[in-house]
Design an enzyme around this catalytic site. Structure first.
Site, mmCIF file in Angstrom:
data_model
loop_
_atom_site.group_PDB
_atom_site.id
_atom_site.type_symbol
_atom_site.label_atom_id
_atom_site.label_comp_id
_atom_site.label_asym_id
_atom_site.label_seq_id
_atom_site.Cartn_x
_atom_site.Cartn_y
_atom_site.Cartn_z
ATOM 1 N N ASN A 247 0.804 -1.208 0.000
ATOM 2 C CA ASN A 247 0.000 0.000 0.000
ATOM 3 C C ASN A 247 0.850 1.277 0.000
ATOM 4 O OD1 ASN A 247 -2.956 0.139 -0.004
ATOM 5 N ND2 ASN A 247 -2.802 -1.491 1.513
ATOM 6 N N ILE A 273 -10.664 -8.547 1.500
ATOM 7 C CA ILE A 273 -12.013 -8.997 1.116
ATOM 8 C C ILE A 273 -11.991 -9.987 -0.049
ATOM 9 C CG2 ILE A 273 -13.273 -6.984 1.985
ATOM 10 C CD1 ILE A 273 -13.361 -5.958 -0.944
ATOM 11 N N CYS A 335 -7.256 -1.026 9.322
ATOM 12 C CA CYS A 335 -6.838 -1.906 8.236
ATOM 13 C C CYS A 335 -6.548 -0.988 7.065
ATOM 14 C CB CYS A 335 -7.908 -2.938 7.934
ATOM 15 S SG CYS A 335 -9.583 -2.296 7.806
ATOM 16 N N ARG A 341 -12.057 -5.299 8.206
ATOM 17 C CA ARG A 341 -11.319 -6.008 9.251
ATOM 18 C C ARG A 341 -11.361 -5.252 10.567
ATOM 19 N NH1 ARG A 341 -6.466 -7.174 5.068
ATOM 20 N NH2 ARG A 341 -7.406 -5.362 4.072
ATOM 21 N N LYS A 377 -19.679 -1.214 4.585
ATOM 22 C CA LYS A 377 -20.441 -1.016 3.349
ATOM 23 C C LYS A 377 -21.350 -2.221 3.063
ATOM 24 C CE LYS A 377 -16.999 -0.053 0.503
ATOM 25 N NZ LYS A 377 -16.545 0.421 -0.814
ATOM 26 N N ARG A 381 -20.914 -4.929 0.142
ATOM 27 C CA ARG A 381 -20.438 -6.241 0.570
ATOM 28 C C ARG A 381 -21.515 -7.320 0.407
ATOM 29 N NH1 ARG A 381 -16.481 -3.914 -0.112
ATOM 30 N NH2 ARG A 381 -15.035 -3.106 1.448
#
Lengths: 638, 538
Positions: A247, A273, A335, A341, A377, A381
């Site tokens: 990241n 995810i 996260c 998470r 969300k 999700r």
């Protein structure tokens, strides 16, 4: 709009054995309904369109056109429609219906449980987060309610009311939020009063390889200073280290311990995810296999990684709990965006720390706080609208699975049963109530959900007797305010009642839960009878001492039993027996050699379990076929 | 007798011993070795903890000592024990029990430690049955004159009136001369006289000719058991054996033979003199093969499982792969589904069944007893279950002495150990999980039986056959576990509060998803203390 209302002579195939049921398929605006034909007390299946994840038309067979429907609540139904054209009609109608493009099309906006406006309003007020923070002792001398997000200006995915350290000024907050992904700056989510330690949550910092933000550093220092028990604050990055490193290249990343003077940084290693979505898919593939062997099951369980992921989340929650309750340190959890998470770990940690969350109402509060208000969300999700399939992920399902694992380890600790968790899972996907619609509080306000839909909490509370855990012990909570689950791998199990909820053959057993419900039901009937008899005696002029009965038993009749194989099979053994006896007699009259006489316990039957392929008649001459069970050496008997 | 024991005890008492149990604070106290027990008492004024461990239940002992100079020595191989001696010499003994408990004692003094360890080693492996504790256990509340055992074939026969016109009691084995491992009395078809029985017995391995073990009241079908027929390579036949099986069913009927071996194994058994019932000679019987593992394979499966449970890595994938590799759950699955098949033959299809494998003393009994649990409500009661175990395991000649000599921790070379009885208890537990109201007894009883099968205060599981028990006068000189468990104050500990009698069959689901690993006692709602947490199966 629909081409047809119903199709007759549709066959329903059981996915684990060769049993078929014939019936009629109805298609309504909200449900797909299958009704077994020619049977008194016929078996019915109601499938909400929102629950349907996929519809597949398989290639034509001699008996008709197969239609495979997979649901988000793990129901899998396999229909065979006699005529291809009918099948295609059902198929195309379903395709249209199960991909709503706007919120207005969701069931919640048409669902009407026959309540008036006032009842609706009361329902929405049942769970109150302001009261929850009061319960936690907030605001206090170190933490205050901030109005910085009153208009969703600083962070649009956060709720309006946020608790921050008193030393965190507005410029610090705003500065920090600019340095955090999606503006999700550190805020308090749980307060452990005994040690004055806080659990805070946020998203990843936009640190890249070297960027710093003084306000953000101040923010963390403020959190640390708000807790006199510890000189530092733990920062839990719930991602695997590799993901966090990657990241950084995108200008995001994690906190550098050199820049933050008083933090202890820790990676936890919960996967993202996409990994979780693939894992569940693999798991469902494995357990959906027909004639699965024990070894293939265990290997499949391993290769799906599902239980490994569940354990990783529980491990993280245990780490959080220990830091807070044993060391008395505050912990900041994040996260990437801090809504998947982070929600899992914060919610599970709070559940371990605070017995209140293990009550029925407390659990609702926990979900309202950690999941709904902090912007998990749900719409994305759970695939509520036709959206990006890469956004879909079983993050909330995993949380429920983790809770179930804890229930298995601590059967007395929870006021609610697994049935409650399963119902929650059902409604997160059903879009029948407003609570889980949309992705954030702001969006929910825009949709005016409180005026246009009903609250699930009110519905669940109104039938809470169905969800109570019969062995719950409040004194257990007093003795064990903090749960210390074992992390031995054998304590993590496959949750059959969730993933096989609708697979009849998996549930040929008696249920303790159902048994207690039966006892309660018969108890209330007996009380009714007692009342009636007493009233009769009075009219006859016989005076009796009043019976000591619960006055509610009359007014509050138990509502109909939920439709479930875990709970919905004949309530009592006697009932089952009576039914069978009736059936057996009829079978005797109609067809003397019918199989109506098979005596079983609550739907368990030898035929469905498939111990072997016995043929009922010996007259057939093809013996080798009968004996050739192993290694094809049957011929030796001839 | 006591003189002999005392030879083994060089150090009887050691003070300042530290006892470490998993998930418990360490305790300090006195350790004492007696002829049959290890006694540890905590040194405390009130509420002190006492541990009484039957030496017979020690499966393996690992010791390590540290001498005065602090150089560690490892006389016995034991994986990583921590040294605890602070001053002077000291030692550590890790005791792994047959019920899978693990205890650690830190003992001050190297010599004391070695003495205690060698006493335990010697006294836990006494060879002679009559030296074992059941022959010395004399609790005040029990008297040796009380009846021993709960049932007999005579009683079973007398209670089942509907047996009388087709079945009779035979005393052909009154001297154990026809079959060493059968009881004196057995139930056989009326039409078969004792001479024919004796001839049939000579055709079956170990003389275990087909006998009745269960009569299904609703349709008159029966379950019988035996050992394999000794047909040998040249397909010998035995008219008497054929007659015996024919007499068990009507001429118009058909019966099933459930062979607990694979067809290949049965075929190969002929080379060693064994074999199977050929269709040509047993017209009315149809054979089905269901392969159940036994002997060494089962024992190794248990060892692997226990080892998997002790894996310290706490890694999920590793655990699942080790669990799979142990194959234990596959064995549970095979046992339940084969029993289900037998029950299905009897109840649904209305056929009588004969079950056998090789010797007919292990998997055969596993299958017949599980089938009875599925079919027979009487065997699901507290007393009925104990009677079932007595009939189908103790009296039917399951060689407990050999099978339960060692459990999963032992370093000794495997001889005839096999956890068939444990597998039965596990499968029964699975039934209880799937039908929580159907069994009158709880998991606690199953755990107690598992413990006592390996080491007990009582004589019930001693020896391998009725003949041996008679020769050693077990019934005269020991107390009966089953009688003891049925005493009211004991019974209460083991009953299932949810029990609701049902007349129906309880068909277990044999989907892998429906089976669970029996971790024993951890998840019991009532005694919700995690003190006695054990790893693994028990």
């Amino acid at each position: 709009m629909l081409h047809l209302d119903f199709v007759e002579q549709v066959k329903l195939l059981d996915r684990f054995n060769n049993k078929t049921t014939t019936g009629t398929l109805y298609l309504t605006a909200t449900h797909l309904i299958f009704v077994e034909s020619n049977v008194p007390g016929a078996h019915e299946i109601w499938i909400l369109h929102h629950h349907i994840a996929s519809v597949e038309k398989l290639s034509l067979t001699t008996s008709g056109c197969p239609l495979l429907i997979q649901c988000r609540n793990f129901r899998v139904v396999h229909f065979v429609v006699p005529r291809e054209r009918d099948c295609h009609d059902v198929y195309s109608s379903l395709l249209r219906l199960l991909r709503p493009v706007s919120y207005d099309e969701l069931y919640a906006f048409s669902y009407n449980p026959k309540q008036n406006e006032q009842q609706r309003e009361v329902g929405w007020q049942l769970i109150d987060l302001t009261a929850e923070f009061e319960r936690l002792g907030l605001p206090c001398d170190q933490w205050q309610l901030s109005d910085v997000n009153r208009d969703y200006k600083v962070c649009e995915t956060y709720p309006r009311d946020l608790y921050v350290p008193i030393t965190a000024s507005k410029p610090i907050i705003v500065g920090s939020s600019k340095f955090r992904s999606k503006g999700r700056f550190p805020v308090l989510t749980y307060f452990y009063q005994e040690k004055k330690a806080a659990v805070c949550r946020c998203s990843q910092p936009l640190s890249g390889f070297s960027a710093r933000c003084l306000e953000d550093e101040h923010m963390l220092q403020a959190i640390s200073k708000a807790n006199h028990n510890s000189r530092f604050v733990y920062v839990m990055d719930t991602r695997p280290k590799l993901n966090a490193l990657a990241n950084r290249a995108a200008g995001k990343g994690y906190e550098n311990e050199d820049n933050y003077s008083n933090i202890r940084f820790q990676f936890v290693g919960i996967e993202n995810i996409h990994v979780m979505r693939a894992s569940l898919q693999k798991l469902l593939e494995v357990v959906g296999t027909r004639s699965l062997s024990v070894n293939d099951y265990l290997l499949g369980l391993e290769s799906s990684g599902w239980l490994r992921h569940i354990k990783a989340i529980v491990d993280a929650a245990i780490f959080l709990t220990k830091a807070v309750t044993v060391e008395g340190a505050s912990v900041l959890v994040h996260c990437s965006d801090g809504w998947d998470r982070t929600a899992q770990v914060c919610a599970l940690g709070a559940l371990l720390m605070d017995p209140y969350y293990r009550t029925l109402k407390g659990f609702m509060v926990l979900i309202e706080k950690e999941w709904i208000s902090f912007g998990h969300k749900f719409a994305d999700r759970c695939d509520q609208l036709d959206g990006d399939p890469r956004e879909v992920s079983p993050v909330f399902t995993q949380f429920l699975d983790c809770v179930w694992q804890l229930m298995e380890q601590f059967p007395q600790a929870f006021e609610f049963s697994e049935w409650f968790l399963i119902q929650l899972h059902e409604h997160v996907h059903s879009c029948q109530f407003g609570n889980f619609l949309g992705n954030s509080q702001r969006q929910r306000e825009e949709l005016q959900l409180k005026d246009r839909t009903y609250s699930l909490w009110a519905h669940l509370l109104s039938e809470q007797h169905n969800y109570l855990n019969p062995v719950y012990s409040p004194s257990f909570a007093e003795r064990h305010p903090v749960l210390e689950p074992s992390t031995q791998p054998w304590n993590f199990k496959f949750w059959r009642n969730m993933y096989h909820q609708f697979d009849r053959t998996m549930h040929p057993r008696q249920s303790i839960l159902k048994h207690t419900l039966t006892l309660k039901e018969s108890n209330s009937k007996l009380e009714d009878t007692a009342h009636t008899l007493q009233a009769k005696l009075q009219t006859l002029g016989v005076s009796t001492s009043p019976l000591e009965l619960h006055s509610w038993s009359r007014e509050h009749r138990l509502p109909p039993r939920p439709q479930s194989l875990i709970l919905g099979a004949p309530l009592s053994r006697k009932e089952a027996q009576q039914e069978e006896e009736v059936l057996g007699e009829e079978a005797l009259e109609d067809a003397p050699d019918g199989n109506g006489g098979e005596r079983t316990v609550e739907g368990s039957s030898a035929t469905e379990n498939g111990y072997g392929e016995l043929q009922s008649s010996f007259s057939s001459k093809n013996e080798p076929a009968m004996v050739s069970l192993e290694f094809g050496v049957a011929r030796m008997t001839c | 007798m006591t003189m002999e024991f005392s030879e083994h005890i060089k150090t009887a008492n050691v003070d300042d011993v530290v006892l470490k149990l998993p998930l418990r604070p360490a305790l300090k106290g006195t350790l004492c070795v007696t002829a049959h027990h290890l006694v540890f008492s905590e040194r405390k004024e009130e509420g002190s903890y006492q541990l009484l461990l039957l030496l017979r239940s020690v499966d393996a002992i690992e010791k390590s000592v540290e001498n005065l100079l602090g150089y560690p020595q490892y006389p016995s191989a034991g994986p990583g024990q921590r040294m605890t001696g602070l001053s002077g010499s000291s030692g550590t003994i890790v005791i792994k029990c047959k019920d899978l408990r693990i205890l650690q004692f830190d003992i001050p003094g190297m010599e004391e430690c070695l003495n205690v360890a060698s006493s335990i080693e010697a006294l836990s492996s006494l060879e002679s049955v009559t030296e074992l504790y059941p022959f010395f256990h004399r609790p005040r509340e029990l008297s040796l004159s009380e009846p021993w055992g709960l049932s007999s074939p005579q009683q079973q026969y007398a209670q089942t009136e509907r047996l009388w016109d087709r079945w009779r009691l035979s005393k052909v084995n009154r001297n154990f001369s026809v079959c060493m491992s059968y009881p004196r009395t057995v139930i056989v078809p009326c039409a078969i006289d004792d001479i024919t029985l004796a001839k049939a017995a000579s055709f079956r391995q170990g003389g275990r000719f087909p006998v009745l073990c269960y009569y299904h009241r609703s349709n008159g079908m029966v379950i019988m058991r035996s050992s394999q027929p000794m047909t040998g390579a040249n397909r010998k036949r035995c008219r008497e054996d054929e007659l015996l099986l024919q007499a068990a069913i009507d001429e118009s009927e058909m019966g099933y033979i459930i062979d607990t071996r694979s067809a290949q194994q049965a075929q190969q058994a002929r080379m060693a003199g064994g074999g199977f019932e050929s269709k040509a000679f047993y017209h009315h019987w149809r054979r089905l093969h269901r392969h159940l593992e036994r002997g060494k394979v089962l024992q190794e499966s248990l060892i692997k499982l226990v080892e998997a449970c002790g894996d310290p890595s706490q890694n999920m994938d590793r655990w699942l792969s080790k669990l799979e590799n142990s194959k234990w759950l596959s064995h549970v699955h095979s046992a339940l589904s084969t029993a289900g098949l037998v029950a299905e033959c009897v109840e649904r299809d209305g056929h009588s069944v004969l079950v056998h494998g090789f010797e007919g003393t292990d998997t055969t009994l596993l299958v017949t007893s599980l089938a009875q649990l599925i079919l027979d409500p009487a065997s699901r009661t507290f007393r009925g279950f104990l009677q079932l175990l007595e009939r189908e395991w103790v009296q039917a000649g399951h060689p407990f002495r050999q099978r339960c000599a060692h459990s999963a921790h032992s370093h000794a070379r495997l001889r005839q150990e096999c956890p068939a009885f444990l597998l039965l208890l596990d499968a029964t537990w699975q039934l209880g999980r799937q039908f929580p109201l159907a069994l009158e007894f709880s998991e606690v009883l199953l755990l107690r039986l598992a413990q006592d099968a390996y080491a007990s205060d009582y004589g019930t599981f001693l020896c391998s056959s009725e003949q041996e028990r008679c020769a050693l006068q077990v019934k005269e000189n020991t107390h009966c576990l089953f009688q003891f468990l049925l005493r009211r104050e004991e019974r209460e500990k083991y009953v299932n509060p949810l029990y609701e009698a049902t007349d129906l069959a309880i068909w277990p689901s044999v989907h892998p998803q429906s089976l669970q690993l029996w971790t024993g006692g951890q998840n019991m709602p009532k005694p919700w203390t995690r003190l006695e947490k054990r790893s693994g199966l028990l």
